[in-house]
Write a protein that holds these residues in place. Structure first.
Motif: not given
Ligand SMILES: Cc1cc2nc3c(=O)[nH]c(=O)nc-3n(C[C@H](O)[C@H](O)[C@H](O)COP(=O)(O)OP(=O)(O)OC[C@H]3O[C@@H](n4cnc5c(N)ncnc54)[C@H](O)[C@@H]3O)c2cc1C
Length: 449
Positions: A228-229, A234-236, A247-250
């Protein structure tokens, strides 16, 4: 930074998939370059299988700037390796157990979801003109012993209770007429729901549709960390670049890692499934064995065999098993699969089976899928755990979670237990090895009962 996997590293490389017929029989042209430098998007989807692709499609259709990242290529995971049985499933808990645990209303929501998931795949194929070699009218369960007929009766009763649909029983003579003769089978039951498809053509078709809707792909991009920034994004991080996302989906299912992110640790259990494919069989060979139907079928074993004749007359024969993913274990599994194929189809003992591959499906401790927000986070979501039946359910879960991300109401049946974060497996570091004990028990049960 490295990913912590619970199978041997070989399972996450190219060896288990080197002889994959599906990949060989359809274009593997790259859909995206590896991630480089600093990029950004609204939603990042980690994993380019059915879960990730179907979520990305729904998001892209709503005008969201979505990017899908895959460690290898789109459809490299289970979505490009499976048997192509698009059927009821997603859980291996039985109906009574679901009702007992979650109540009649929520269990019923799940039963509707299972059926709606199959309809969703059919719709996606039709609406997006995806030609995925569809065959088979429903699925046929075959009693591998006379005393397993009761199991067929229970299945028929469950389907009737769930959907008010009658299944059709077949005795041995009828099976012969239908072109479904294999050694040891006493009777069968056709559930008139579902169909079979070319799994990789379906995955690629979804991906092309995502692209046409403006979605982006980063292939050969292993996401090594998600942080999380300060600005809430979010930083991937990947080796060659990084991606900022709101937003991120796993969507990594059986290929998940214990540390990507830490929340996943212990919550999923990858299980290997293996497929052997014959060369094209002649009409004479099919007739001699008495198997000439394109119906998708499986037997009543707990460690079941699943099999179907492809439109071009290759026989696909699959089975679960092996908790080891070394080259040696794969060789043993190939021998075991070939042995079982020969036992069931003795007329084909001399038929070559040039293709054999394995892949990872995924269990959760409660034996039900998850599709929802990761607790105590803002903007992090996950969907996984289809228990070896994910063509329909992964597609469906992807769309459910996309609706959650959009904050949109959905008419799709969405049982509340699918939103409950999975609990960890007990003895989580040992869970792959403990699976070996279950396999031994299942084998014994299948032989004796
Ligand atoms: C041999 C076999 C036979 C099967 N047969 C059937 C069947 O007949 N019918 C049925 O319904 N289901 C079947 N299944 C199950 C079904 O294929 C899966 O449930 C479904 O494909 C899961 O889709 P998914 O998108 O969630 O995961 P996957 O398709 O496995 O995709 C996950 C992706 O995540 C990527 N990934 C993982 N970690 C990272 C990372 N850190 N960074 C970037 N990318 C990452 C992987 O490269 C992979 O491509 C079978 C499975 C196997 C293995």
């Amino acid at each position: 930074m490295s990913l912590h996997h619970i199978f041997q590293e070989d399972a996450y490389g190219d060896q288990p998939v080197a002889e994959n017929f599906w990949h060989r029989s359809f274009s593997k042209q790259a859909l995206g370059e590896p991630l480089c430098d600093e990029q950004s998007c609204e939603v990042a989807v980690v994993g380019g299988g059915y879960t990730g692709l179907s979520a990305a499609l729904k998001l892209a259709q709503q005008g969201v700037d979505v990017a899908v990242l895959d460690a290898q290529h789109i459809g490299w995971g289970a979505s490009g390796r499976n048997g192509g049985f698009c059927c009821l499933g997603g859980t291996i808990a039985d109906d009574a157990d679901l009702i007992d645990r979650y109540g009649e209303a929520d269990a019923r929501r799940y039963f509707y979801a299972e059926r709606a998931a199959i309809d969703l795949v059919a719709e996606l194929l039709e609406q997006n003109s995806i030609d995925a070699d569809v065959v088979s009218k429903g699925e046929t369960v075959l009693a591998h012993k006379a005393r397993r007929v009761d199991q067929l009766k229970d299945t028929a009763a469950d389907v009737q209770k769930r959907y008010g649909i009658s299944c059709t029983f077949h005795d041995k003579d009828e099976l012969a007429e239908l072109g479904m003769m294999a050694s040891g089978l006493s009777s069968g039951l056709t559930i008139p729901i579902g169909f079979a498809l070319h799994p990789y053509k379906y995955a690629r078709g979804l991906a092309e549709t995502v692209k046409a809707q403006g979605g982006r792909f980063y292939e050969q991009t292993s996401v090594l960390g998600i942080t999380p920034a300060a600005d809430g994004q979010y930083v991937l991080k990947a080796r060659t670049g990084q991606l900022r996302a709101q937003k991120v989906l796993l969507a990594t299912n059986g290929y998940s890692s214990e540390n990507m992110p830490e929340w996943m640790a212990g919550k999923y259990l990858p299980v290997q499934s293996n497929i052997l494919m014959s060369r094209v069989l002649s009409d004479e060979e099919l007739k001699r064995q008495g198997w000439f139907s394109n119906q998708m079928a499986y037997d009543t074993r707990t460690l079941l065999h699943y099999f179907r004749l492809l439109p071009d007359n290759r026989m696909l024969f699959g089975m679960r098993g092996s908790v080891s993913a070394t080259p040696h274990a794969r060789k043993r599994m190939r021998t075991a699969t070939r042995r079982d194929l020969e036992r069931m189809f003795p007329e084909w003992v001399n038929v070559e089976t040039p293709d054999f591959w394995s892949g990872l499906a995924c269990l959760t401790h409660k034996l039900v899928p998850f599709a929802g927000a990761v607790p105590d986070t803002q903007g992090l979501y996950a969907a996984f755990g289809y228990h070896g039946n994910g063509i329909a359910m992964a597609t469906y879960a992807g769309q459910l979670v996309a609706a959650e991300m959009l904050g949109a109401a959905t008419k799709m049946p969405y049982p509340s237990f699918m939103k409950q974060a999975p609990i960890e497996f007990p003895f989580r570091t040992m869970r792959r090895h403990l699976l070996a004990l279950s396999y031994t028990w299942f084998e014994l049960k299948d032989r004796l009962l």
